[in-house]
Structure formats: C-alpha cells, structure tokens
Scaffold this active site. Structure first.
Site, PDB file in Angstrom:
ATOM      1  N   GLU A   1     -52.950 141.525  60.379  1.00  0.00           N
ATOM      2  CA  GLU A   1     -51.964 142.601  60.542  1.00  0.00           C
ATOM      3  C   GLU A   1     -52.172 143.761  59.582  1.00  0.00           C
ATOM      4  OE1 GLU A   1     -48.017 140.950  60.379  1.00  0.00           O
ATOM      5  OE2 GLU A   1     -48.389 139.949  58.500  1.00  0.00           O
TER       6      GLU A   1
ATOM      7  N   TRP B   1     -40.784 151.592  68.853  1.00  0.00           N
ATOM      8  CA  TRP B   1     -41.889 150.638  68.906  1.00  0.00           C
ATOM      9  C   TRP B   1     -42.159 150.454  70.387  1.00  0.00           C
ATOM     10  CZ3 TRP B   1     -42.675 145.697  70.958  1.00  0.00           C
ATOM     11  CH2 TRP B   1     -43.838 145.061  70.518  1.00  0.00           C
TER      12      TRP B   1
ATOM     13  N   ASN C   1     -32.602 150.633  72.606  1.00  0.00           N
ATOM     14  CA  ASN C   1     -33.417 149.590  71.970  1.00  0.00           C
ATOM     15  C   ASN C   1     -33.238 148.337  72.809  1.00  0.00           C
ATOM     16  OD1 ASN C   1     -34.588 147.701  70.210  1.00  0.00           O
ATOM     17  ND2 ASN C   1     -32.611 147.342  69.224  1.00  0.00           N
ATOM     18  N   GLY C   2     -34.351 147.812  73.323  1.00  0.00           N
ATOM     19  CA  GLY C   2     -34.252 146.607  74.145  1.00  0.00           C
ATOM     20  C   GLY C   2     -35.241 146.702  75.279  1.00  0.00           C
TER      21      GLY C   2
ATOM     22  N   ARG D   1     -38.258 149.471  61.967  1.00  0.00           N
ATOM     23  CA  ARG D   1     -38.118 148.860  63.288  1.00  0.00           C
ATOM     24  C   ARG D   1     -39.159 149.371  64.288  1.00  0.00           C
ATOM     25  NH1 ARG D   1     -32.827 146.531  63.609  1.00  0.00           N
ATOM     26  NH2 ARG D   1     -32.920 146.477  65.863  1.00  0.00           N
TER      27      ARG D   1
ATOM     28  N   GLU E   1     -51.139 131.562  57.620  1.00  0.00           N
ATOM     29  CA  GLU E   1     -50.485 132.731  57.029  1.00  0.00           C
ATOM     30  C   GLU E   1     -51.538 133.701  56.482  1.00  0.00           C
ATOM     31  OE1 GLU E   1     -47.682 133.904  57.298  1.00  0.00           O
ATOM     32  OE2 GLU E   1     -47.349 135.239  55.612  1.00  0.00           O
TER      33      GLU E   1
ATOM     34  N   HIS F   1     -64.332 120.373  66.154  1.00  0.00           N
ATOM     35  CA  HIS F   1     -64.008 120.151  67.566  1.00  0.00           C
ATOM     36  C   HIS F   1     -64.139 121.427  68.398  1.00  0.00           C
ATOM     37  CE1 HIS F   1     -62.789 116.077  66.718  1.00  0.00           C
ATOM     38  NE2 HIS F   1     -62.084 116.532  65.692  1.00  0.00           N
TER      39      HIS F   1
ATOM     40  N   LYS G   1     -40.925 145.772  61.534  1.00  0.00           N
ATOM     41  CA  LYS G   1     -40.385 144.773  60.611  1.00  0.00           C
ATOM     42  C   LYS G   1     -39.368 143.863  61.284  1.00  0.00           C
ATOM     43  CE  LYS G   1     -40.014 143.289  56.374  1.00  0.00           C
ATOM     44  NZ  LYS G   1     -41.175 142.476  56.047  1.00  0.00           N
TER      45      LYS G   1
ATOM     46  N   LYS H   1     -51.866 137.529  57.722  1.00  0.00           N
ATOM     47  CA  LYS H   1     -51.760 138.668  56.792  1.00  0.00           C
ATOM     48  C   LYS H   1     -52.976 139.577  56.933  1.00  0.00           C
ATOM     49  CE  LYS H   1     -48.532 138.655  55.977  1.00  0.00           C
ATOM     50  NZ  LYS H   1     -47.408 137.764  56.110  1.00  0.00           N
TER      51      LYS H   1
ATOM     52  N   CYS I   1     -37.370 149.017  67.882  1.00  0.00           N
ATOM     53  CA  CYS I   1     -36.864 150.371  67.923  1.00  0.00           C
ATOM     54  C   CYS I   1     -35.560 150.425  67.137  1.00  0.00           C
ATOM     55  CB  CYS I   1     -36.571 150.874  69.328  1.00  0.00           C
ATOM     56  SG  CYS I   1     -37.980 150.780  70.437  1.00  0.00           S
TER      57      CYS I   1
HETATM   58  C1  F6R Z   1     -45.813 138.758  59.448  1.00  0.00           C
HETATM   59  C2  F6R Z   1     -44.524 139.170  59.921  1.00  0.00           C
HETATM   60  C3  F6R Z   1     -44.073 138.679  61.266  1.00  0.00           C
HETATM   61  C4  F6R Z   1     -42.666 138.096  61.129  1.00  0.00           C
HETATM   62  C5  F6R Z   1     -42.092 137.721  62.491  1.00  0.00           C
HETATM   63  C6  F6R Z   1     -40.728 137.085  62.372  1.00  0.00           C
HETATM   64  O1  F6R Z   1     -46.114 139.370  58.237  1.00  0.00           O
HETATM   65  O2  F6R Z   1     -43.828 139.871  59.261  1.00  0.00           O
HETATM   66  O3  F6R Z   1     -44.932 137.743  61.804  1.00  0.00           O
HETATM   67  O4  F6R Z   1     -42.736 136.986  60.297  1.00  0.00           O
HETATM   68  O5  F6R Z   1     -42.001 138.860  63.293  1.00  0.00           O
HETATM   69  O6  F6R Z   1     -39.850 137.933  61.723  1.00  0.00           O
HETATM   70  P1  F6R Z   1     -38.479 137.426  61.139  1.00  0.00           P
HETATM   71  O7  F6R Z   1     -38.771 136.581  59.956  1.00  0.00           O
HETATM   72  O8  F6R Z   1     -37.724 138.651  60.794  1.00  0.00           O
HETATM   73  O9  F6R Z   1     -37.839 136.634  62.229  1.00  0.00           O
END
Ligand code: F6R
Length: 634
Positions: free
Chosen positions: A516, A80, A106-107, A27, A509, A532, A629, A513, A2
């Site tokens: 998400e 969020w 926020n929290g 956010r 990764e 396994h 983000k 990707k 948030c």
């Molecule tokens: C994936 C993604 C998230 C962040 C994770 C950590 O695309 O963006 O998995 O990598 O929330 O975020 P940071 O790097 O900001 O600690």
C-alpha cells in the site's frame, strides 16, 4: 468511503465546507467539490455555484480562491472513486439537468443502472459515470411531480421529495441535497452510512464523521439508520423511515483531537511509528494499574458476566485489523484456551459459519466505520436475535480507536484501543494498539477461565510490561537501518514475507504495508506453505524477508528460509542479533523476547522498511493512491 459535509447558517459556506473536507480527506482524495447557493434576498433569485477539482483538496481550495463560491448554504464532498474514474466529471456534487438540485453522496446505489436506464428512457441526459447522479435526477423529477400537485417551493417539499425517492434506492448512502428554490433549506439522509449533525450558533454542519465538526459544534446529533433531516437556520426537523418526526437530545462532542501536527517528521506515518512506545506505555499504565499485575489481573471495562458464558470467539475484520485479529486468535487459543476463528468481514457477511452457542463475536476496526465489518456484525445480530435459546443471544464486542463511531453504537461492549488520531492512511500505531487490546483480552480470559496459573499469567504480564522499553530501542535502530536498506529496493518488483505461528500474520502485515505504501508487489506466506507452490516464484530478483524468532517454529522457519536461499532468492532475516544466522544476506535485529510477545516487536522493522522504501521512491506515503482511511463502502 468518501466524506460529505453540508452547512447552513449565517456565515459564508465555502470556507466552512473546505475546512470540514480537510478534516475528512482521510476518507478519500481522488477529487473534491462543493456547491453553494447564494440567497434569494441578495440576487432576487437563487443562484447555485459548483466548483470541482480532480485530486487532492488543495486543488479545489485554489479553484475556490480563484473563482469564488458564495452563499450561506452549501454541500461538499471528498471522493474515493467507486463508479467512474477519479476525474473532474465524476467529482461530486452532481446535479439535475437544469442545474437546480445538487447532491453529494457517500455510499453505493446498487440499483443505479436500472434507475439510470429508466431516467434515460424519459429523456434525461447523464453527465457522469457515477451511481450518485441518478439521485439529483430522481429528486428533480419528484419535485416537479410534487409541484404539479400543488406543493410550494419550500424545505418541506424538498424533504418530501428526498423521502419519496429514497424508497427507490437500493444500497447504502449518506447524502446531502440543496435546491436552488429553497436557499434556506438543506436536506440530509442516511441509510447504513454515517452522518452526524453538528449544532452551532444559528447554524448547522452535517458531516460523515465527527472530526469535521471539531471547532464548529459542541453538541452533535448522530443520525440513525434511514433517518432524513431538514436543516434550516431556525432548527432541525428529523424524521424516521416512516416519516414520523423524531425528538432526540443532542450529545456533547467529545474525544476529537483538533490539531495534529507532523512536528519534525517528514510524514505522519513515521511520526506515528515513533509514537508507539509511548502509546504502549500508556496502555500498560491504564490496564495494569497498581496491584493488578501482582494479582495476575488486567483492568478491562467488563464484569464477570461478560467472560463466564463464553465458549468460543469469532473475530471479523478487514485488512490490518484482520491481521491483528489473527494474532488475537492465536493468543486466545494458545494462552487462554478458547477456540477462536477469524473471518474476512466481507466474506463472513454472506457466508457465516453455522450458529454456535455462547459465542463472543468481536469486530476489530480502528475507524469503527468499515462497512464490511459493520455489515457482518449487523447480520450476526439479526440471525441471533431470532433464536429462542438464550445461549444463542448476540454477544458483541468492538475493538476500536473510535468510541464515538458507528460500531460503538452497534455493540454491547467496547474495548477502546486509545491510539489517538492516526493520520497516515497505512495503519501503524492502531495496528499495535489493536494487538495490545488482544493481549489484554487474552489475559482476562486466561484468568477467568483459569486456563493458566497465576504464575504463568504474571510472567506473561511482566513480559508485556517490558515491551515499551524494547519498542524504543527497535524503532530508533530500525529507522536508521531501514533508511539505508531502502536504497537496495529501488528496482525491486517482488517481495515475499515468511512467518510461522504467531508471526505469520506479521508476514501478512509486512506485505500489506509494502504494497500500500510503495506499490511493490508483495505477498505474505506461512513459511511452511512455500514449498506447496509459491516457491516457484523465486529467482535472484525476488526479495524474501523471513521472520525467525526463537520459539517452537524457529528451526522450521530457518529450514523454510534455506529452501528459499537454495533458489537464489535474496534473503533478509528479522531475527535476534545473537542468533548469528549466516543463511541471511542481512539481519534486521530484534531483541530476544518470548515468541508470544514477539509480534509487538517484529512488526516494527516491517513498518519502517515499508515507510523508507516508499519515501525513497518519492511516493505520497501518508495518502497512497487509491486508498482511504475509512472504508465505508462494501
Ligand atoms: C492497512 C489499512 C487497511 C485497514 C482496513 C480496515 O494499512 O489501513 O487495511 O486496516 O481497511 O480498517 P479498519 O481498521 O478501520 O476497519
């Protein structure tokens, strides 16, 4: 997560709040809302207006355009969802029963159930399902109590009320409060959640993060843990948790990029994927200035005393940053010879490994605000500071894209990944930049610890220097290939990514990707682990993507891919063009480079395929559902 903003001053609050929220939308974007108070002089009586809308900020902007929202003081929120569905009723600001106190937060208020039960028993009716709503009710109750003791309706009374009720709140929070009876006073408070005050010309804007202050303030005052501030058009009064007034000099707001354009790209994610070759070029220019590569050295901002005592490394991170950390651990162990362990920050926080001496703890976080990573580091500092033996003292390094963030204020050493602002919620260029940081750190440790000869280090550096050239080729080529290939995924429900060794984290990764951005179920496995159990999942409908880069595990990956093929899975290989591997139904070609630098290239087809599959499905690639983000809640 948030984002919160709050403003007080001489201009109309609503446009400033909306502008601040636009810059904080990364956010969270489940809902947004603002509340403003029209001043007493104008209407002889304070009047509080709240506007809230479900979904993206544009919905709120349209509502404010239609219905208006006037006043020179206000608070705003982009949500969020944690407690309660992402609908209008749960959107912030939240109010007390009389609609006199409005709060954005926020929290997470961890003990909100208990507080809610107590308030309900006193006859308070709740309007939302959120944890936040207890706060305006508690403040309102406290204000009544204070007034019964003779306190006036002024800013200090509001501040006292917030200070008093903050002792009841468990958890972490950043909050902003307005009270209809004090249209010239704004109170903000923070506990383990970021809040920065921006100083404008006879106006103040307070926000969860500095980008919201760009264009408004040139100087800032980041709030410290458990501080409460009263903002009026005349100035700031800042108090610590003991109620003692604090005096701090504001610092300059630097490093915030004001305007980020999509240019000719359809989405920020694609633009940011395309920015990677140039970013790698800049990174190389910065870290291997003239003469450094020839001397087998890398330019990092640390002196010998940083490297010398280190006997082991622990990496804590989340999501993509943890995947980058896993590749970092592989490099640090295999090239620099330093035992390195990687942890989910959220797990490490509650189950740390036993203390080891001379240990460097690295927090990896592009945002610098991830609550789990910050909490893991705080826990580590606390338990190490209690030790008598200096070998156990905390040695903390942050690898981050935000040198002005909370993590930067927590650690002694910072490695700036310098990726520039990343708008797309799915990490792409920041992931690659974190990888590059680990390559730099590995070389520095290898050279200090003499775990490799100068020749070996120089060869490694030369390979790294060739990466931007290869990146250019791979990004161009795979943009085209993936755009076509994405159509084959229109009905796909499950994808399995396989990798081994240094490319196992790239399989993770790739799966992350895809999940998400396209909401397709995807998993990454170390290729040798398939037999396994996970192999039971395979049938002709499952797509398997296998990273087969020449090196010590090349043949092994091919055998594991054969096993998947024998179960009729559709098989795509990320492999060198030259490798003529007929087991794959399709090859996504990558240049033939050494295994150690291959992750810098194998990740590109992963990014582009996820991007094109999501774009092809017409999804909101830059702001996928349920994500944010910057993940500032536990
Ligand atoms: C994936 C993604 C998230 C962040 C994770 C950590 O695309 O963006 O998995 O990598 O929330 O975020 P940071 O790097 O900001 O600690």
């Amino acid at each position: 997560m948030c984002g919160i903003v709050a403003v007080i001053g001489s201009r109309e609050a609503a446009p400033l709040l909306l502008d601040g929220l636009r810059k904080l939308e990364y956010r969270g974007y489940d809902s947004a809302g603002i509340a403003t108070i029209e001043s007493l002089e104008k209407v002889k009586k304070g009047s509080l207006t709240s506007r809230k809308a479900k979904g993206k900020l544009t919905n709120l902007s349209s509502l404010v355009d239609e219905e208006g929202s006037s006043g020179h003081i206000g608070i705003g929120h982009t949500r969020w969802a944690t407690h309660g569905k992402p609908d209008e009723i749960n959107a912030h600001p939240h109010m007390d029963q009389e609609g006199k106190v409005a709060v954005v937060q926020n929290g997470i208020i961890e003990n909100y159930r208990l507080l809610k039960e107590e308030l309900e028993a006193q006859g308070i009716k709740f309007a939302s399902e959120t944890d936040t709503e207890v706060i305006p009710h508690l403040i309102s109750r406290e204000l009544k109590e204070l007034k019964s003791k003779g306190f006036d309706s002024n800013g200090l009374t509001l501040l006292t009320a917030v200070q008093n009720i903050s002792t009841l709140l468990k958890g972490s929070y950043a909050l902003a409060v307005i009270w209809v009876e004090t249209p010239d006073s704004l109170v903000v408070a923070s506990k383990e959640a970021p809040l920065v005050i921006g100083l404008g010309e006879s106006e103040f804007l307070c926000a969860s993060d500095t980008p919201a202050l760009a264009g408004f303030a040139r100087t800032i005052l980041p709030m410290e843990d458990r501080e409460v501030a009263l903002l009026t058009p005349l100035g700031i009064e800042l108090y610590n948790s003991e109620g003692i007034r604090q005096q701090r000099t504001p610092s300059l707001l630097t490093g915030v990029e004001h305007v980020v354009e999509k240019k000719h790209f359809r989405h920020f994610m694609l633009k940011e994927i395309y920015e990677q070759p140039e970013m790698a070029d800049l990174w190389i220019a910065r870290h291997f200035p003239k003469g450094f590569a020839e001397k087998a050295q890398v330019a990092l901002p640390f002196d010998d005393s940083f490297y010398e005592p280190i006997e082991q490394i622990q990496i804590v991170a989340c999501g993509s940053s943890r995947h980058a950390g896993m590749i970092g651990a592989y490099l640090l162990e295999q090239f620099a010879g330093i035992p390195t362990a990687v942890f989910y920050a959220s797990e490490f926080r509650y189950a740390p490994s036993p203390l080891t001496p001379n240990t460097l703890v690295i927090g990896v976080t592009q945002s610098g605000e991830t609550a789990d990573t910050l909490a893991a580091l705080t826990m580590e500092v606390n338990r190490r500071e209690g030790q008598k033996d200096t070998a156990y003292q905390p040695r903390l390094l942050a690898i981050t894209n935000r040198v002005d963030s909370s993590i930067a204020r927590k650690v002694q050493h910072i490695l700036d990944i310098g990726a520039g602002l990343e708008v797309g919620v799915a990490a792409t260029k920041t992931f690659l930049a974190e990888l590059l940081a680990f390559y730099g750190l590995t070389i520095a440790f290898a050279s200090h610890k003499k775990s490799k000869t100068d020749i070996e280090i120089k060869n490694f550096i030369h390979e790294i220097q060739s990466v931007p050239h290869y990146l250019r080729e791979v990004v161009q080529k795979h943009d085209q290939i993936s755009e076509v290939l994405a159509h084959q995924f229109s009905g796909t429900k499950d994808v399995i990514y396989l990798g081994r060794g240094i490319n196992y984290p790239i399989a993770l990764e790739g799966a992350l990707k895809l999940k998400e951005t396209s909401y397709i179920h995807a998993e990454g496995y170390p290729a040798g682990e398939m037999k396994h159990g996970p192999i039971a999942l395979l049938d002709p409908h499952v797509q398997v993507i296998s990273i087969a880069n020449p090196g010590i595990v090349f043949e092994k990956v091919l055998s594991n891919s054969q096993e998947a093929k024998a179960r009729d899975a559709k098989l795509i290989g990320i492999a060198p063009e030259s490798a003529e591997l007929e087991i794959f139904d399709k090859i996504l070609p990558i240049p033939e480079v050494s295994e150690l630098i291959s992750p810098l290239l194998t990740v590109i087809p992963m990014q582009l395929l996820s991007y094109h599959i999501a774009a092809n499905r017409g999804l909101d690639v830059d702001q996928p559902r349920n994500l944010a983000k910057s993940v500032t809640v536990e």
